[in-house]
Write an enzyme that holds these catalytic residues in place. Sequence first.
Site, short mmCIF file in Angstrom:
data_model
loop_
_atom_site.label_atom_id
_atom_site.label_comp_id
_atom_site.label_asym_id
_atom_site.label_seq_id
_atom_site.Cartn_x
_atom_site.Cartn_y
_atom_site.Cartn_z
N GLU A 199 0.84 -1.22 0.00
CA GLU A 199 0.00 0.00 0.00
C GLU A 199 0.87 1.26 0.00
O GLU A 199 0.75 2.13 0.87
CB GLU A 199 -0.98 -0.01 1.19
N GLU A 321 -4.61 -8.87 -0.13
CA GLU A 321 -5.42 -8.59 1.06
C GLU A 321 -6.87 -8.47 0.61
O GLU A 321 -7.18 -7.69 -0.29
CB GLU A 321 -5.00 -7.27 1.74
O1 AHR Z 1 -5.10 -5.82 7.04
C1 AHR Z 1 -5.03 -4.64 7.77
C2 AHR Z 1 -4.39 -3.50 6.99
O2 AHR Z 1 -5.18 -3.19 5.90
C3 AHR Z 1 -3.04 -3.80 6.39
O3 AHR Z 1 -2.01 -3.61 7.29
C4 AHR Z 1 -2.96 -2.78 5.28
O4 AHR Z 1 -2.16 -3.21 4.22
C5 AHR Z 1 -4.41 -2.58 4.88
O5 AHR Z 1 -4.74 -1.24 4.83
#
Ligand code: AHR
Length: 517
Positions: A199, A321
């Site tokens: 991110e 994710e």
């Molecule tokens: O999964 C929680 C958070 O969500 C992670 O650390 C980040 O990559 C995303 O914003």
Amino acid sequence: MTRKIFLFITGCVLLTVLPNLTAQTNEARLFVDASREEVQINKNIYGHFAEHLGGCIYGGIWVGPESDIPNTRGIRKDVVNALKELNIPVLRWPGGCFADTYHSRDGIGPRDQRPDRINTFWGDVIESNHFGTHEFMDLIEQLGTEAYFAGNVGSGSPQEMHDWVEYLTYPGESTLANLRRENGQSQPWDIPFWGVGNENWGCGGNMTAEFYAYLYRQFATYVMDYGDNNIYKVAGGAGSSNYHWTETLMREAGNHMDGLSLHYYTLPGDWSNKGPALGFDENAWFTTLRKALDIDDVLARHIAIMDQYDPGQRVGLMVDEWGTWYDPMEGTNPAFLKQQNSLRDALVAGLTLNIFHDHAERVRMANIAQTVNVLQAMIHTDGPDMFVTPTYHVFEMYKVHQDAMRLAYHLDSPEYQFGDNSITSVNVSATKNSNGVIHISLCNLNPNEAVTLEAEVRGINNKRLAGRVLTANSMDAHNNFKQKNRVAPAEFDNLKSTRDGFSATLPPKSVVVIEIR
Ligand code: AHR
């Protein structure tokens, strides 16, 4: 013939042969062509993600060798045993946002000499570094899975990233490889996947797409292949519908990457008011599932951009994710992102995995967030106790799809109407494994009405049918420390063999997996 044209023609034929259905009948018709194997479902779509966040690593996975909680070299036995049932193919670590603050040198050597750091993104708690590189690789071996590291771009350097790779994988005599040996690992490890940042448009450095694209090229240059190790390099990707990010990365750095990531979270509300994990109404049920279904369109659009720059589909799309994100559980530290997990989460998991299958030509990995105690977790722990969640059960039921071939299908589903809006009730995927066994996973998103399904499966002769179902009486049915098996899979007996395939009655709000052999 392209898949779309095939499905269209098949659909037209079916619709003329079969009696016309109206949206009100709650009858669905499915056609599966068992002789048309389209693409392999990369098992890594069933990957997981474990971050140094709240109780995921500390307490959830790592308790330390001195703990009274049964452990193998500090790693909880109960959690490992439960996770092994899922055949986890790949595990991403150490973050998330944590990754771009993590310095791997902090997490090697004698544990009592490792530095205390502040976990700045997740509650400013002290990070003891007791779970580091060797402990993670021990976990990988105990689970029988593969490692996917997330390297630090936001606050690290290309040299630091290079050194971590050398420490892990260099087979010869170098200062770093010898340090690994001193720390107990003589052989180099196989490290198949490496993420270059996380991110980087947000917690990974607040960069523009252009700036990150050039940094990616620089950092990735020093992620070296040593000995027999061959690293699949993944560039930090977009969040949800940030198509500009994907466009820029593919244009400026596409030739330097093997995979590009994407993060997609499903919130019933918005980031300031996400909505409760339990005790929600049908509006929240409907909205959550509708937003989860939107990933289909989001994937299609990112993939269309990738196709422009990479028509040969060399670069994989890695959804590293994904999952639900609700308001934190009452009485917990909000920075620990602990939330309950209900039948609604099971439906989100089931439909999302089916959609990943639909895009398996490009989607080569996905990692649900997160393994234990955080967000859409598989397992909740409290001291020595643990229970598995409805989402865990979906991963266990769906593991039969790993590495199987996706079969061509056409589905004619009734709509699930809520107020002025509607979504399709049924969501499906069909695969055939290397032994010729077919699995069809079906989600009925309608919380009130069963769906009667007539399925034609072309290309099979004799057949034996079996099925499993995950459902419960209420939309927010869940497990907890007192009732660990309130939501658990059961044998599915609403299933009948027919001349051309089978018929089934999918209960309201259910996930069903049917096996045909
Ligand atoms: O999964 C929680 C958070 O969500 C992670 O650390 C980040 O990559 C995303 O914003």
